[in-house]
Design a protein around this motif. Structure first.
Motif, PDB file in Angstrom:
ATOM      1  N   ARG A  45      -7.378   5.994  -7.659  1.00  0.00           N
ATOM      2  CA  ARG A  45      -7.507   5.483  -6.290  1.00  0.00           C
ATOM      3  C   ARG A  45      -8.260   4.148  -6.297  1.00  0.00           C
ATOM      4  NH1 ARG A  45      -5.242   6.967  -1.518  1.00  0.00           N
ATOM      5  NH2 ARG A  45      -5.052   8.907  -2.617  1.00  0.00           N
ATOM      6  N   ARG A  98       0.829  -1.207   0.000  1.00  0.00           N
ATOM      7  CA  ARG A  98       0.000   0.000   0.000  1.00  0.00           C
ATOM      8  C   ARG A  98       0.868   1.264   0.000  1.00  0.00           C
ATOM      9  NH1 ARG A  98      -5.176   0.995   0.944  1.00  0.00           N
ATOM     10  NH2 ARG A  98      -5.540  -1.131   1.676  1.00  0.00           N
ATOM     11  N   ILE A 113      -4.355  -3.503  -4.510  1.00  0.00           N
ATOM     12  CA  ILE A 113      -3.907  -3.804  -3.142  1.00  0.00           C
ATOM     13  C   ILE A 113      -4.753  -4.929  -2.556  1.00  0.00           C
ATOM     14  CG2 ILE A 113      -3.797  -2.901  -0.786  1.00  0.00           C
ATOM     15  CD1 ILE A 113      -3.077  -0.152  -2.100  1.00  0.00           C
ATOM     16  N   LEU A 114      -6.058  -4.837  -2.712  1.00  0.00           N
ATOM     17  CA  LEU A 114      -6.970  -5.855  -2.189  1.00  0.00           C
ATOM     18  C   LEU A 114      -6.647  -7.233  -2.771  1.00  0.00           C
ATOM     19  CD1 LEU A 114      -9.469  -6.461  -0.448  1.00  0.00           C
ATOM     20  CD2 LEU A 114     -10.862  -5.987  -2.461  1.00  0.00           C
ATOM     21  N   GLN A 130      -3.543  -8.822  -0.941  1.00  0.00           N
ATOM     22  CA  GLN A 130      -3.505  -9.030   0.499  1.00  0.00           C
ATOM     23  C   GLN A 130      -3.509 -10.522   0.772  1.00  0.00           C
ATOM     24  OE1 GLN A 130      -6.890  -6.843   1.980  1.00  0.00           O
ATOM     25  NE2 GLN A 130      -5.674  -5.008   2.288  1.00  0.00           N
ATOM     26  N   VAL A 186      -5.941   1.414  -7.715  1.00  0.00           N
ATOM     27  CA  VAL A 186      -4.903   1.035  -6.752  1.00  0.00           C
ATOM     28  C   VAL A 186      -5.503   0.234  -5.602  1.00  0.00           C
ATOM     29  CG1 VAL A 186      -3.286   1.964  -5.037  1.00  0.00           C
ATOM     30  CG2 VAL A 186      -3.308   2.884  -7.368  1.00  0.00           C
ATOM     31  N   ASP A 187      -6.653   0.663  -5.105  1.00  0.00           N
ATOM     32  CA  ASP A 187      -7.301  -0.070  -4.008  1.00  0.00           C
ATOM     33  C   ASP A 187      -7.626  -1.507  -4.422  1.00  0.00           C
ATOM     34  OD1 ASP A 187      -7.146   2.100  -2.299  1.00  0.00           O
ATOM     35  OD2 ASP A 187      -9.237   2.713  -2.582  1.00  0.00           O
ATOM     36  N   LEU A 225       2.574   1.803  -3.473  1.00  0.00           N
ATOM     37  CA  LEU A 225       1.646   2.271  -4.512  1.00  0.00           C
ATOM     38  C   LEU A 225       1.189   3.709  -4.262  1.00  0.00           C
ATOM     39  CD1 LEU A 225      -0.416  -0.959  -5.167  1.00  0.00           C
ATOM     40  CD2 LEU A 225       1.316   0.078  -6.632  1.00  0.00           C
ATOM     41  N   ARG A 226       0.953   4.067  -3.022  1.00  0.00           N
ATOM     42  CA  ARG A 226       0.558   5.447  -2.713  1.00  0.00           C
ATOM     43  C   ARG A 226       1.700   6.415  -3.027  1.00  0.00           C
ATOM     44  NH1 ARG A 226      -4.322   4.281  -3.353  1.00  0.00           N
ATOM     45  NH2 ARG A 226      -5.399   3.304  -1.633  1.00  0.00           N
TER      46      ARG A 226
END
Length: 139
Positions: A112, A74, A119-120, A123, A115-116, A77-78
């Motif tokens: 956003r 996270r 990331i999900l 995980q 990217v979310d 990527l941010r």
């Protein structure tokens, strides 16, 4: 570290960028990535050296290999999202395993969401691909 993943980050400069500028941008990004909780950030070597260079010296311009734990994804990527906004970078491609994401000039909201989702999907215990999949912001 057994739980570390290898991520490849590739920069595409703007239309008027040259190789020297791309090399400088890559060095700047490498320095910023090293400030995060990542294990390593290395330049990527290419198999064939350009004519006139010594073997083993050739690097892929604009490409970094980042070794990180899943928890650091996270933050990386941010950082990439904000880092590219004020630099002459047209696109940043991130590859993690068999999955990839391309960050480019897209609305902040679209980027956003993309990217979310990425990331999900990465995980621990996440399904193979999030609903809607991953892809390219701005596409």
């Amino acid at each position: 570290m057994a739980d570390a993943d290898l991520m490849t980050v590739s920069l595409n400069g703007s239309a008027d960028s040259d190789l020297v500028e791309l090399d400088e941008l890559t060095a700047q990004l490498r320095a910023e990535l090293l400030e995060l909780d990542v294990d390593r950030v290395d330049t990527v070597r290419v198999d064939e050296a350009p004519a006139g260079s010594k073997p083993g010296e050739a690097v892929a311009l604009g490409v970094l290999a980042v070794t990180l734990s899943p928890i650091a994804l996270r933050g990386v990527l941010r950082l990439l999202e904000t880092w590219m906004t004020n630099r002459p970078v047209r696109k940043v491609r991130v590859e993690l395993g068999d999955d990839s994401i391309e960050l480019e000039q897209a609305s902040a909201e679209d980027q956003r969401r993309l990217v979310d989702a990425f990331i999900l999907a990465h995980q621990p215990g996440a399904p193979a691909e999030p609903e809607g999949g991953t892809g390219s912001a701005g596409a």
